[in-house]
Write an enzyme that holds these catalytic residues in place. Structure first.
Site, PDB file in Angstrom:
ATOM      1  CG  ASN A  47      -0.464  -0.300   2.514  1.00 27.69           C
ATOM      2  OD1 ASN A  47       0.568  -0.912   2.663  1.00 27.69           O
ATOM      3  ND2 ASN A  47      -1.168   0.152   3.530  1.00 27.69           N
ATOM      4  CB  ILE A  48       1.655   3.622  -2.327  1.00 27.73           C
ATOM      5  CG1 ILE A  48       2.492   2.388  -2.705  1.00 27.73           C
ATOM      6  CG2 ILE A  48       2.473   4.911  -2.491  1.00 27.73           C
ATOM      7  CD1 ILE A  48       2.846   2.280  -4.175  1.00 27.73           C
ATOM      8  CD  GLU A  49      -1.285   4.901   4.602  1.00 23.38           C
ATOM      9  OE1 GLU A  49      -0.756   5.740   5.347  1.00 23.38           O
ATOM     10  OE2 GLU A  49      -2.027   3.976   5.012  1.00 23.38           O
ATOM     11  CB  CYS A  58      -5.307  -1.258  -1.620  1.00 23.77           C
ATOM     12  SG  CYS A  58      -6.596  -0.496  -0.647  1.00 23.77           S
ATOM     13  CD  GLU A  60      -5.483  -5.764  -1.083  1.00 27.91           C
ATOM     14  OE1 GLU A  60      -4.872  -4.664  -1.028  1.00 27.91           O
ATOM     15  OE2 GLU A  60      -6.241  -6.152  -0.200  1.00 27.91           O
ATOM     16  CB  CYS A  91     -10.791  -2.452   0.767  1.00 32.76           C
ATOM     17  SG  CYS A  91     -10.278  -1.832  -0.843  1.00 32.76           S
ATOM     18  CB  CYS A  94      -8.774  -4.517  -3.355  1.00 31.21           C
ATOM     19  SG  CYS A  94      -7.634  -3.114  -3.180  1.00 31.21           S
TER      20      CYS A  94
END
Ligand code: THU
Length: 137
Positions: A47-49, A58, A60, A91, A94
């Protein structure tokens, strides 16, 4: 729990490895994912915020988008590791993206360690999916 195949064990190890790459300065919730393609290739992602939270990607989807951008668009399995204690389910967004590139029989391997996992079918967590089939009737 059935015995894990070597292939799924490798997929899970890849997801563990990618979880360490998670960029999570806001939630501090690391997630790693790895997908297996129909050709037997493996792609991992984390995941990359983003400071603008809605721009977060996310794990996935990172893995899937990597695969698709390399020319592969058929997934047969995905391994996902999030929380260290409790199994993390993908989620809703995804689930829908997995369905775009895989059928309802995709194996979703959710786990906290190689000894604590569940393998479920995508159809169990995304029944009655809206897919490309709905657009071509
Ligand atoms: N997250 C994922 O990477 N995958 C999921 O399926 C659930 C949520 C991430 C997004 C965000 O970086 C953090 O977990 C908290 O929501």
């Amino acid at each position: 729990m059935n015995k894990l195949s070597k292939e799924y064990e490798k997929l899970m190890e890849e997801a563990i490895k990618y979880r360490e790459k998670a960029y999570v300065p806001y939630s501090n919730f690391k997630v790693g994912a790895a997908i297996l393609t129909i050709d037997g290739e493996v792609y991992g992602g984390c995941n990359i915020e983003n400071a603008s939270y809605g721009a977060t990607n996310c794990a996935e989807r990172t893995a899937i988008f990597k695969a698709v951008s390399e020319g592969t668009n058929e997934i047969t399995a995905i391994a996902i590791i999030g929380d260290e204690k409790e199994i993390t389910y993908p989620c809703g967004i995804c689930r829908q993206v997995i369905r775009e590139f895989g059928n309802e029989d995709v194996d979703v391997i959710i786990f906290t360690s190689l000894d604590n996992y569940k393998i479920i079918k995508l159809s169990e967590i995304l029944p009655y999916a809206f897919t490309k089939m709905d657009l071509t009737k």
